[in-house]
Every structure is written in C-alpha cells, then in structure tokens.
Design a protein around this motif. Sequence first.
Motif, PDB file in Angstrom:
ATOM      1  N   ASP A 475       0.832  -1.211   0.000  1.00  0.00           N
ATOM      2  CA  ASP A 475       0.000   0.000   0.000  1.00  0.00           C
ATOM      3  C   ASP A 475       0.862   1.255   0.000  1.00  0.00           C
ATOM      4  N   ASP A 476       0.234   2.391  -0.280  1.00  0.00           N
ATOM      5  CA  ASP A 476       0.956   3.659  -0.450  1.00  0.00           C
ATOM      6  C   ASP A 476       1.721   4.063   0.810  1.00  0.00           C
ATOM      7  N   HIS A 477       1.143   3.870   1.971  1.00  0.00           N
ATOM      8  CA  HIS A 477       1.822   4.273   3.206  1.00  0.00           C
ATOM      9  C   HIS A 477       3.086   3.447   3.431  1.00  0.00           C
ATOM     10  N   SER A 478       3.009   2.177   3.107  1.00  0.00           N
ATOM     11  CA  SER A 478       4.202   1.323   3.239  1.00  0.00           C
ATOM     12  C   SER A 478       5.266   1.732   2.225  1.00  0.00           C
ATOM     13  N   LEU A 484      11.521   6.465   2.328  1.00  0.00           N
ATOM     14  CA  LEU A 484      12.236   7.328   3.284  1.00  0.00           C
ATOM     15  C   LEU A 484      13.495   6.674   3.851  1.00  0.00           C
ATOM     16  N   GLN A 485      13.760   5.404   3.509  1.00  0.00           N
ATOM     17  CA  GLN A 485      14.948   4.725   4.036  1.00  0.00           C
ATOM     18  C   GLN A 485      16.216   5.221   3.344  1.00  0.00           C
ATOM     19  N   ASP A 486      17.361   5.088   4.025  1.00  0.00           N
ATOM     20  CA  ASP A 486      18.651   5.528   3.457  1.00  0.00           C
ATOM     21  C   ASP A 486      19.303   4.454   2.591  1.00  0.00           C
ATOM     22  N   TYR A 487      19.042   3.202   2.856  1.00  0.00           N
ATOM     23  CA  TYR A 487      19.590   2.089   2.098  1.00  0.00           C
ATOM     24  C   TYR A 487      21.112   2.177   1.923  1.00  0.00           C
ATOM     25  N   PRO A 488      21.862   1.981   2.997  1.00  0.00           N
ATOM     26  CA  PRO A 488      23.328   1.990   2.869  1.00  0.00           C
ATOM     27  C   PRO A 488      23.822   0.893   1.922  1.00  0.00           C
ATOM     28  N   PRO A 508      -2.486 -10.501   1.108  1.00  0.00           N
ATOM     29  CA  PRO A 508      -2.195 -10.011  -0.256  1.00  0.00           C
ATOM     30  C   PRO A 508      -1.701  -8.574  -0.296  1.00  0.00           C
ATOM     31  N   ILE A 509      -2.231  -7.717   0.613  1.00  0.00           N
ATOM     32  CA  ILE A 509      -1.819  -6.304   0.602  1.00  0.00           C
ATOM     33  C   ILE A 509      -0.974  -6.045   1.838  1.00  0.00           C
ATOM     34  N   VAL A 510       0.283  -5.623   1.600  1.00  0.00           N
ATOM     35  CA  VAL A 510       1.208  -5.362   2.700  1.00  0.00           C
ATOM     36  C   VAL A 510       0.973  -3.953   3.224  1.00  0.00           C
ATOM     37  N   THR A 511       0.773  -3.859   4.548  1.00  0.00           N
ATOM     38  CA  THR A 511       0.605  -2.565   5.215  1.00  0.00           C
ATOM     39  C   THR A 511       1.792  -2.307   6.133  1.00  0.00           C
ATOM     40  N   ILE A 512       1.768  -1.163   6.805  1.00  0.00           N
ATOM     41  CA  ILE A 512       2.922  -0.745   7.608  1.00  0.00           C
ATOM     42  C   ILE A 512       3.342  -1.802   8.620  1.00  0.00           C
ATOM     43  N   ALA A 538      -0.083   9.143  11.939  1.00  0.00           N
ATOM     44  CA  ALA A 538       1.135   9.960  12.017  1.00  0.00           C
ATOM     45  C   ALA A 538       1.734  10.165  10.629  1.00  0.00           C
ATOM     46  N   LEU A 539       1.706   9.123   9.830  1.00  0.00           N
ATOM     47  CA  LEU A 539       2.247   9.234   8.472  1.00  0.00           C
ATOM     48  C   LEU A 539       1.418  10.190   7.622  1.00  0.00           C
ATOM     49  N   GLU A 540       0.108  10.125   7.767  1.00  0.00           N
ATOM     50  CA  GLU A 540      -0.767  11.030   7.028  1.00  0.00           C
ATOM     51  C   GLU A 540      -0.514  12.476   7.426  1.00  0.00           C
ATOM     52  N   GLU A 541      -0.323  12.705   8.750  1.00  0.00           N
ATOM     53  CA  GLU A 541      -0.050  14.066   9.219  1.00  0.00           C
ATOM     54  C   GLU A 541       1.274  14.566   8.676  1.00  0.00           C
ATOM     55  N   THR A 542       2.271  13.690   8.658  1.00  0.00           N
ATOM     56  CA  THR A 542       3.586  14.066   8.109  1.00  0.00           C
ATOM     57  C   THR A 542       3.470  14.406   6.632  1.00  0.00           C
ATOM     58  N   GLU A 543       2.751  13.584   5.901  1.00  0.00           N
ATOM     59  CA  GLU A 543       2.558  13.803   4.474  1.00  0.00           C
ATOM     60  C   GLU A 543       1.842  15.131   4.227  1.00  0.00           C
ATOM     61  N   LYS A 544       0.849  15.425   5.054  1.00  0.00           N
ATOM     62  CA  LYS A 544       0.080  16.665   4.916  1.00  0.00           C
ATOM     63  C   LYS A 544       0.964  17.871   5.158  1.00  0.00           C
ATOM     64  N   GLN A 545       1.808  17.815   6.229  1.00  0.00           N
ATOM     65  CA  GLN A 545       2.708  18.933   6.530  1.00  0.00           C
ATOM     66  C   GLN A 545       3.731  19.138   5.415  1.00  0.00           C
ATOM     67  N   LEU A 546       4.254  18.039   4.858  1.00  0.00           N
ATOM     68  CA  LEU A 546       5.222  18.151   3.751  1.00  0.00           C
ATOM     69  C   LEU A 546       4.594  18.839   2.550  1.00  0.00           C
ATOM     70  N   LEU A 547       3.367  18.457   2.211  1.00  0.00           N
ATOM     71  CA  LEU A 547       2.679  19.063   1.080  1.00  0.00           C
ATOM     72  C   LEU A 547       2.416  20.539   1.308  1.00  0.00           C
ATOM     73  N   SER A 548       2.003  20.872   2.531  1.00  0.00           N
ATOM     74  CA  SER A 548       1.723  22.271   2.858  1.00  0.00           C
ATOM     75  C   SER A 548       2.975  23.123   2.732  1.00  0.00           C
ATOM     76  N   GLN A 549       4.088  22.615   3.278  1.00  0.00           N
ATOM     77  CA  GLN A 549       5.344  23.370   3.218  1.00  0.00           C
ATOM     78  C   GLN A 549       5.840  23.496   1.780  1.00  0.00           C
ATOM     79  N   ALA A 550       5.716  22.413   1.010  1.00  0.00           N
ATOM     80  CA  ALA A 550       6.177  22.450  -0.379  1.00  0.00           C
ATOM     81  C   ALA A 550       5.320  23.380  -1.228  1.00  0.00           C
ATOM     82  N   LEU A 551       3.972  23.416  -0.949  1.00  0.00           N
ATOM     83  CA  LEU A 551       3.073  24.267  -1.709  1.00  0.00           C
ATOM     84  C   LEU A 551       3.357  25.736  -1.464  1.00  0.00           C
ATOM     85  N   SER A 552       3.637  26.080  -0.213  1.00  0.00           N
ATOM     86  CA  SER A 552       3.937  27.483   0.101  1.00  0.00           C
ATOM     87  C   SER A 552       5.299  27.900  -0.452  1.00  0.00           C
ATOM     88  N   THR A 553       6.193  26.936  -0.614  1.00  0.00           N
ATOM     89  CA  THR A 553       7.546  27.254  -1.091  1.00  0.00           C
ATOM     90  C   THR A 553       7.616  27.312  -2.622  1.00  0.00           C
TER      91      THR A 553
END
Length: 585
Positions: A475-478, A484-488, A508-512, A538-553
């Motif tokens: 799923d999208d959240h997963s 967001l991982q660094d993958y060394p 069938p559908i993998v979630t967080i 929490a992920l939805e709130e983070t996504e929302k804040q990122l979009l808001s900051q990116a839209l204003s910028t």
Amino acid sequence: MEVKKESLIVFSDISILDVKALLKINSSPFIVMKNHLEILGILDEGFFLKRLDSDGDNQEITAYLNSSFVVVDDLDKLSEEDMSIYDFVIQHGDNQYSCYPISEVREMLLKKKMKSLISLNESLKKELEVTRKKVKELTQILHSSYDEIFVTDANGNTLFVSEACKKLTGLPPEAFINKNINELVEKGLIVNSVTLKTMKTKAIHSAEQTYPHGLTVFSTAKPIFDEEGNLYRIVSNSRDITELVEMKSKLNRVNLRNQRARHENSRTVSFNNFITNSDKMIKVLELAEKVAPMDSSIFIHGETGVGKGVLARVIHDLSSRKDKNFIQVNCGAIPSALIESELFGYESGAFTGANKHGKKGLVESADGGTLFLDEIGEMPLDIQVKILHLVQDRTFMKVGGTKEKKVNIRIISATNKDLKQMIKNNQFREDLYYRLHVVPMEIPQLRERKEDILLLTDYFLKKFNEKYGQSITIDDHSKLILQLQDYPGNVRELENVIEQIVVTARKPIVTIEDLPSDLTYKDTALVNLTGIIPLKKALEETEKQLLSQALSTYKSTRKMAKALEVSQTTIMRKLGKYQFSYQDD
C-alpha cells in the motif's frame, strides 16, 4: 594441303631416246605408269642420268626409275616416318597425280605450319589483348568500389586488396598483398578476421570490426570452391558503417531523451536492464552509451550495491564486442594465493595439485570481449604489476609459462574504495590507476536518487511475485516508509527487502505493520505529537505537513514534484486528498 599442279605421266613403253628428248623440254620428276592403275616409279632426271652412265641405255625403262615413293590422297597425312623413308610423294585425288620430292614436301608442310602458327599467334595476341582489357576493366571496377574487397587463397595468402583499404585502414593495398592473414591478424592490421573464420570453417562469416583510428566496418567473407569441391579462394567485403553506428548511437540518445520527455508525469527510463527516473542516473547512462563503441578503459565508482556490474554489462552490450564473452572478476572474492592462476591460468605442472593439462584463465576467456575487474581496490600489489602489463600491452603470461600470449580485450574496472588515498598509503599503484581511469563514471547512491526507490520497488515486487508464484501488493503508506529509508546497501539492499516482504507476507496487501522490523522512519520532527497515535495517522499528518510546506515554497505542482522526487500526478492526487487549494502556472 591442296595440290600444287598436275605432274607429267608417261607409260612404261617409252624409249630411252624419248625420255632424253622429253627431259630437254620438261623438268622432272615424271610419274611412270604401266597402265592407268599401276605406278611403276618416278623418273627423276638426276637419278635417270646416273643410272644411264652406269648401266648404259639398252635396259628397260624400269631400270632407270626411283621406286622410293609413297602415294597419299592428302599431304597432311604424311607421317615423319614416311618423310624419312621415301624420296618422293605422289598425291592422288580426283583422277589427278602430283609428284613432289620429299624435301619440297617438308618445306611445304613447314611453311603451312609456320603460317598456321603465325595465324594462331595473331589470334592469341588479339585474345590476350581482349583479356588484358577485361582484367584492367575488372580491376578498375573493383578499385572503384566504395567497399573494401579482400581476396586470399585457401591458405590465407593475400592475392588482391582494393584501393578502398586506404580509406578503412589508412594503409595501401601493398601493405597486405602477399601477406598471410595470420600474420596480418598478429600484427593487429586486421581485427576479428572473418577471412580467418571462413578459412577454418569453409562457411560464410560476418562481423563488425573496429579499427584503432575509430572506423567501424561490417565484413562478410565468402568461400569459393573449385570443381572438385576444394576451397579455392576467400573473398571478403568490408563496408564502412561508422556513420551508421554513430547514427544508431544518436538515435539511442534521442530515444533516451524522448523517454525522459515523453510524459512529464511519467519519466521512467528503461535502458538495457537499467531502470531509472533519476536525472543523475540518466546522465550516467548517456555517457555509457556514448563511450561503449570505443575500446577505452572505463572506471566505475560507486558504493556497494549501486549496480556497478549492471552498468559494466550495459557498456559491453552496447559495444561491438556484445557477441563475445563478458567476464566478471570479483577481485575481493578470490584468495590472494589463487588470484594469479585464476586470472592468467597456468601451464601443466606449474605447481603441486595443478591440473595436468593446465588451465585457461579468466583473462584468456575474455579474449575478443570484455574483462570486468570488480572491486579492483582489493587487488594485491604484486598482481597489480601484471594487470598493468596486461592493460598496457594486452599481453600476459600463464603461471609456469615461458611465452607471453596476446589478447584482444576491453577492460572495465570498478571499486567502492578511495583509490587516491590508497595510492598515498602505497596500497595501490598510481600508474595502474591512471591506465584504468581513462573514462571515469560515478553511479549515485540510491539515497541520492530517491525517485528511483518506488520505481525499483514495483520492479522487484513484480520480479519476486513471478519467482515465488505470489500476487503481493504494497500500500501507499508502506511505500512511503520504503522511500524514506537511506539504504546503505543501495539497490541490492532494496532488492533484498522486497524479496523478504514477498516471501514473508501473510496477506495479499502489505501494510505498515507487515514491513520488516528493522525499517525506520526518522523524520518525525515534522509532526508535533501530543501522545501516542496510530502510525498510519502519524504518516498522514507528516505527508500533509510536507505538502503544505512544499506548496507554500514552490507554488506549482511541477516544482513540488521535483522537490519531493515524485510524479506530478502523485502531488495532484495528494493535494486533492487533503483538500489543498492550488493554482498551477
């Protein structure tokens, strides 16, 4: 031979007195006949007078005749034996008789033969002149050909080379004429010889050949057989395809750019098994495509797992060596004690436990193709000297051997180490570094091209679903967590994570909550948490804040997509989900 004239015929009842009178008014010889059917002899004045002096004139006429004669219907039927036995020849035909002294016949036949020879000589001269003109015309046609025409005998000895060779090789035909094809190959004047292949197999062969000065030709060799089915000649035709190769190269670059520009919201590029959305990675692929047709040494830098081996294979597949071996050597995986024999092979009895027949090394196996030296920084110093010799001269010596062998290879190297620092620490040879480092290429880490993470996630998900017979989705959240991982460990690590997800998925559908426990999400500072809340929220709130900051910028969805490294379609869908108001340019 036709009759010269009819000879005088007298009958046997003629008197000696009449003969004397006859000789005064006619020249001999005469033919003396008993009747119209029987020839008694030849009356020759000299022979007659000689007998008259010795025997008197009171004998029969037959006593004064020369009986050494032969009768034929055609003088050409006389044999050498006849002309050596008889004094006279009587030609009888159409009721006519002609008599010739044998010496006169010899002269007549000789004149006829001389006339025939002169006529034959003139005919041969005319035919030779016609042949010379045809040969000259054919040679001019061959030399005027845009393609190079190369002819050898069955043993590979060069018989003819057209003038086009100057344009292709930079050398005149004289540099090849009377030389054996093996000698020309050893000297490097001919690369990847199709003539040599046809000479060995007696079949048609074609191949691309690249000359040191940059020209690429397409050559085809065809065998010619004699009436008994034996190989007689080998004719090869070579055409300059440098422009075609360059056009193909340009077309590939255009296609690559078109793939990038085709859909602003879908910029995925799949290029010879390399899948990317990243501008950085696309530039690397463009450089690879540009240098692949050349034989320059290439050095690939990059962390472990970024795909150095995949890129090396891409370069090989885009080169003229694509139909030859691609030999990959992991310099760090071979024990130091074995690396020399693995690379260069060994002769029989070279050391205890060696194969009694000897062994071919990886370098020799790559002959005609590409040798990829992965993790070159792990190469021991004593072996680096031998690698330097190989890079410089394309020659090597087997362990226990006494004679150097030559190979035609393209060398690609790769490392994840800082070789310049290793040079300072006397751990890597500086001269080898610069020999290998002709065309440097840097593959960016996966964390520097996060736009590729979702693309690769979908690719590996499909791959492992097919491998294990599953139909798992994420799923999208997963996917956001995965992005967001660094993958060394770079792409290799992401591949392992997706394989683990497919293998261990319980639904069938993998979630967080189904993601591997060692995955982390560090950017929680964006969310001002007042207590424990569900991770999904929490992920939805983070996504929302990122979009808001990116839209204003950035103001526009296009710039937001570029900054957040996702597609413009995703940005528009997310803004609609959270009911943000926006206006695009």
